[in-house]
Design an enzyme around this catalytic site. Structure first.
Site, PDB file in Angstrom:
ATOM      1  N   ASP A 189       0.234   6.043 -28.539  1.00 48.00           N
ATOM      2  CA  ASP A 189       1.570   5.937 -27.944  1.00 48.00           C
ATOM      3  C   ASP A 189       2.086   7.250 -27.371  1.00 48.00           C
ATOM      4  O   ASP A 189       2.434   7.348 -26.221  1.00 48.00           O
ATOM      5  CB  ASP A 189       2.562   5.464 -29.015  1.00 48.00           C
ATOM      6  CG  ASP A 189       2.617   3.957 -28.979  1.00 48.00           C
ATOM      7  OD1 ASP A 189       3.380   3.354 -29.724  1.00 48.00           O
ATOM      8  OD2 ASP A 189       1.836   3.403 -28.150  1.00 48.00           O
ATOM      9  N   ARG A 244       0.513  -4.660 -22.113  1.00 47.86           N
ATOM     10  CA  ARG A 244      -0.061  -4.002 -23.294  1.00 47.86           C
ATOM     11  C   ARG A 244       1.020  -3.233 -24.066  1.00 47.86           C
ATOM     12  O   ARG A 244       0.832  -2.921 -25.243  1.00 47.86           O
ATOM     13  CB  ARG A 244      -1.205  -3.056 -22.956  1.00 47.86           C
ATOM     14  CG  ARG A 244      -0.815  -1.838 -22.163  1.00 47.86           C
ATOM     15  CD  ARG A 244      -1.998  -0.951 -21.862  1.00 47.86           C
ATOM     16  NE  ARG A 244      -2.486  -0.242 -23.040  1.00 47.86           N
ATOM     17  CZ  ARG A 244      -1.927   0.861 -23.539  1.00 47.86           C
ATOM     18  NH1 ARG A 244      -0.838   1.367 -22.968  1.00 47.86           N
ATOM     19  NH2 ARG A 244      -2.434   1.440 -24.589  1.00 47.86           N
ATOM     20  N   PRO A 279       0.816  -1.229   0.000  1.00 54.02           N
ATOM     21  CA  PRO A 279       0.000   0.000   0.000  1.00 54.02           C
ATOM     22  C   PRO A 279       0.842   1.268   0.000  1.00 54.02           C
ATOM     23  O   PRO A 279       0.453   2.295  -0.530  1.00 54.02           O
ATOM     24  CB  PRO A 279      -0.795  -0.111   1.307  1.00 54.02           C
ATOM     25  CG  PRO A 279      -0.700  -1.518   1.736  1.00 54.02           C
ATOM     26  CD  PRO A 279       0.553  -2.077   1.167  1.00 54.02           C
ATOM     27  N   GLU A 336      -1.376  -8.845   6.845  1.00 56.84           N
ATOM     28  CA  GLU A 336      -0.767  -7.564   7.240  1.00 56.84           C
ATOM     29  C   GLU A 336       0.452  -7.252   6.373  1.00 56.84           C
ATOM     30  O   GLU A 336       1.105  -6.226   6.551  1.00 56.84           O
ATOM     31  CB  GLU A 336      -0.343  -7.622   8.718  1.00 56.84           C
ATOM     32  CG  GLU A 336      -1.499  -7.755   9.692  1.00 56.84           C
ATOM     33  CD  GLU A 336      -2.539  -6.657   9.500  1.00 56.84           C
ATOM     34  OE1 GLU A 336      -3.727  -6.994   9.306  1.00 56.84           O
ATOM     35  OE2 GLU A 336      -2.166  -5.464   9.503  1.00 56.84           O
TER      36      GLU A 336
HETATM   37  N1  LIG Z   1       0.042  -2.510  -4.149  1.00 55.07           N
HETATM   38  C1  LIG Z   1      -0.802  -2.199  -3.435  1.00 55.07           C
HETATM   39  C2  LIG Z   1      -1.870  -1.783  -2.614  1.00 55.07           C
HETATM   40  C3  LIG Z   1      -2.459  -2.435  -1.555  1.00 55.07           C
HETATM   41  C4  LIG Z   1      -2.106  -3.681  -0.851  1.00 55.07           C
HETATM   42  C5  LIG Z   1      -0.998  -4.436  -1.193  1.00 55.07           C
HETATM   43  C6  LIG Z   1      -0.657  -5.557  -0.473  1.00 55.07           C
HETATM   44  C7  LIG Z   1      -1.435  -5.928   0.623  1.00 55.07           C
HETATM   45  C8  LIG Z   1      -1.377  -6.961   1.589  1.00 55.07           C
HETATM   46  C9  LIG Z   1      -2.441  -6.793   2.437  1.00 55.07           C
HETATM   47  N2  LIG Z   1      -3.123  -5.714   2.070  1.00 55.07           N
HETATM   48  C10 LIG Z   1      -2.532  -5.174   0.954  1.00 55.07           C
HETATM   49  C11 LIG Z   1      -2.890  -4.049   0.241  1.00 55.07           C
HETATM   50  N3  LIG Z   1      -3.462  -1.665  -1.114  1.00 55.07           N
HETATM   51  N4  LIG Z   1      -3.520  -0.542  -1.874  1.00 55.07           N
HETATM   52  C12 LIG Z   1      -2.560  -0.591  -2.786  1.00 55.07           C
HETATM   53  N5  LIG Z   1      -2.322   0.407  -3.702  1.00 55.07           N
END
Ligand SMILES: N#Cc1c(-c2ccc3cc[nH]c3c2)n[nH]c1N
Length: 238
Positions: A167, A152, A88, A115
């Site tokens: 492009d 793509r 995230p 997590e």
């Molecule tokens: N990339 C990305 C992510 C995630 C994400 C990634 C991995 C895990 C593992 C548990 N929760 C997750 C959320 N949430 N929002 C994003 N842009």
């Protein structure tokens, strides 16, 4: 290009890898995508992939051993992959990164879940990547977004017509121009005359102006970024 995906939910990728442009690119052999279940790299009878976090706290953490075993097994032969971890709070994925990644001969995408992954997994990772400032339940959807945007761009995947279409625009992160199809008038809403003119030069410049105008209105930082990098022509800057 070859992409290996490590995930605890391989089933999430089934439709994505069978349908549409990506499905065709894989079935035609233009690209190779292999999805691996991290559980297949466990050694205990319960095929445990996660455990409670040291120091306490909510949820579970993906154990390092199965992921390292998967990495070791998948990198025994061939070119070492460029490894992405979906997170995230990773580096924000954008078109520029998609273009850069599309030039790699081999990628590996480790999909976070629960997590997240044990911190030591990051010793395998070249880039932690996020698709946006919102939290999802796992890294599989972000992995599909990244693969879609990257694959793509592989020559031959989109076919001639579409790949010529945008492009110079989408690869610079500019927003697209308005699209219309028949009928020429629908519920009083008319297609812009220029698009009916058959004058290709005028149509091209109208589309470029629409794309730049929309980008300036909605995402001025993209224009500033392109200006700073000298990626806007003199005409586009006027
Ligand atoms: N990339 C990305 C992510 C995630 C994400 C990634 C991995 C895990 C593992 C548990 N929760 C997750 C959320 N949430 N929002 C994003 N842009």
């Amino acid at each position: 290009m070859r992409i290996d995906v490590l995930t605890v939910l391989p089933g999430l990728f089934d439709c994505f890898l069978k349908e549409g442009v990506i499905g065709k690119a894989i079935s035609s052999g233009k690209v190779e995508v292999k999805v691996h279940n991290i559980r297949d790299f466990t050694t205990d009878k319960h095929r445990v992939v996660d455990d409670v976090p040291y120091g306490g706290g909510p949820g579970m953490v993906l154990k390092p051993e199965p992921i390292f075993r998967a990495y070791d097994e998948l990198t025994k032969e061939g070119e070492k992959p460029y490894v992405l971890l979906t997170e995230p709070w990773g580096e924000k994925f954008n078109q520029e990164m998609a273009v850069e990644l599309s030039k790699k001969p081999r990628l590996m995408i480790i999909c976070g879940r629960y997590e997240g992954v044990d911190e030591r997994v990051k010793s395998l990772v070249d880039r932690e990547v996020s698709i946006g400032d919102y939290v999802l339940t796992g890294g599989e959807l972000p992995a599909m977004v990244i693969m879609d945007a990257v694959l793509r761009l592989i020559p031959g995947v989109l076919g001639n017509l579409e790949s010529l279409r945008a492009d110079s625009f989408s690869d610079r992160g500019l927003l697209g121009y308005p699209n219309y199809t028949r009928p020429a008038e629908f519920r009083g809403m008319k297609v812009p005359e220029v698009l009916l003119s058959g004058h290709h030069k005028k149509i091209e410049s109208w589309r470029k102006e629409q794309s730049l105008r929309k980008t300036l209105e909605r995402r001025p930082e993209i224009i500033e970024n392109l200006k700073r990098k000298g990626l806007l022509t003199k005409e586009e800057l006027e």
